[in-house]
Scaffold this motif. Sequence first.
Motif, PDB file in Angstrom:
ATOM      1  N   LEU A 260      20.785  20.124  61.740  1.00 27.21           N
ATOM      2  CA  LEU A 260      19.405  20.426  60.875  1.00 27.21           C
ATOM      3  C   LEU A 260      18.411  19.350  61.481  1.00 27.21           C
ATOM      4  O   LEU A 260      17.118  20.044  61.317  1.00 27.21           O
ATOM      5  CB  LEU A 260      19.934  20.131  59.127  1.00 27.21           C
TER       6      LEU A 260
ATOM      7  N   LYS B 203      24.976  18.933  59.326  1.00 25.08           N
ATOM      8  CA  LYS B 203      24.231  17.718  59.127  1.00 25.08           C
ATOM      9  C   LYS B 203      23.648  17.131  60.698  1.00 25.08           C
ATOM     10  O   LYS B 203      22.477  16.506  60.869  1.00 25.08           O
ATOM     11  CB  LYS B 203      24.894  16.503  58.521  1.00 25.08           C
TER      12      LYS B 203
ATOM     13  N   SER C  41      15.768  21.680  54.248  1.00 27.17           N
ATOM     14  CA  SER C  41      17.223  21.146  54.097  1.00 27.17           C
ATOM     15  C   SER C  41      17.467  20.045  55.258  1.00 27.17           C
ATOM     16  O   SER C  41      18.069  18.989  54.915  1.00 27.17           O
ATOM     17  CB  SER C  41      18.175  22.285  54.662  1.00 27.17           C
ATOM     18  N   SER C  42      16.417  20.438  56.389  1.00 26.41           N
ATOM     19  CA  SER C  42      16.664  19.354  57.434  1.00 26.41           C
ATOM     20  C   SER C  42      15.893  18.065  56.941  1.00 26.41           C
ATOM     21  O   SER C  42      16.388  16.871  57.188  1.00 26.41           O
ATOM     22  CB  SER C  42      15.704  19.671  58.715  1.00 26.41           C
TER      23      SER C  42
END
Length: 203
Positions: free
Chosen positions: A7, A4, A171-172
């Motif tokens: 990303l 997390k 996803s980022s």
Amino acid sequence: MHLKKILPFFSYLFHPIFIPIVGTLFYILYSANYYTKEQYLLLLLQVIIITFFLPMSFFYLLRTFGKVDNVMLSDISQRKTPLLMQIALTFILISKSITLDRFPELFFFFLGAICSTIVAYVLLFFKIKASIHLIAISALCFFVIGLSVHFELNSTFTIASLFLLTGIIASSRLVMKAHSAKELVIGYLAGMLPQLFLWYFWL
């Protein structure tokens, strides 16, 4: 937890403002020997000035006047002016520099970019914030696929890498809570479909 933290880096590294330059570099790589080095250098320089330096200068001007907060343009109200400016600058680019008769493949890439940006702009009036990151990376991906077919080159690894990168960027954006899944899908389609449609004219 570590993922997390990593990303969001991809959202900045592959910010949409860099994609026109990357697309031009792919074009130069794939069409090598069609033009002189000087012509390619001039082409790249024009793209860098019109799609990077001018927008960045305009962005800092807007930020000075408090019209935008950051380069991610997270608020819908902050997106309209930069998108209009991008449409205008890209139109100038394909009208004066990357014309249909000189660089047809690249011309259609940027024409597709204009169409995608117009879609993103119109959607703002419906309170839909399409992901510009996904618009940019999907347009690039399908442009590279078109180039590989057009120049009859095996680019399986490159194309697979671009699809993987698309997933990472999506996803980022989710991790950063910049977009919903719906906005990412809309962005992806808005970038992909114009490129697919324009294949008809140059493939």
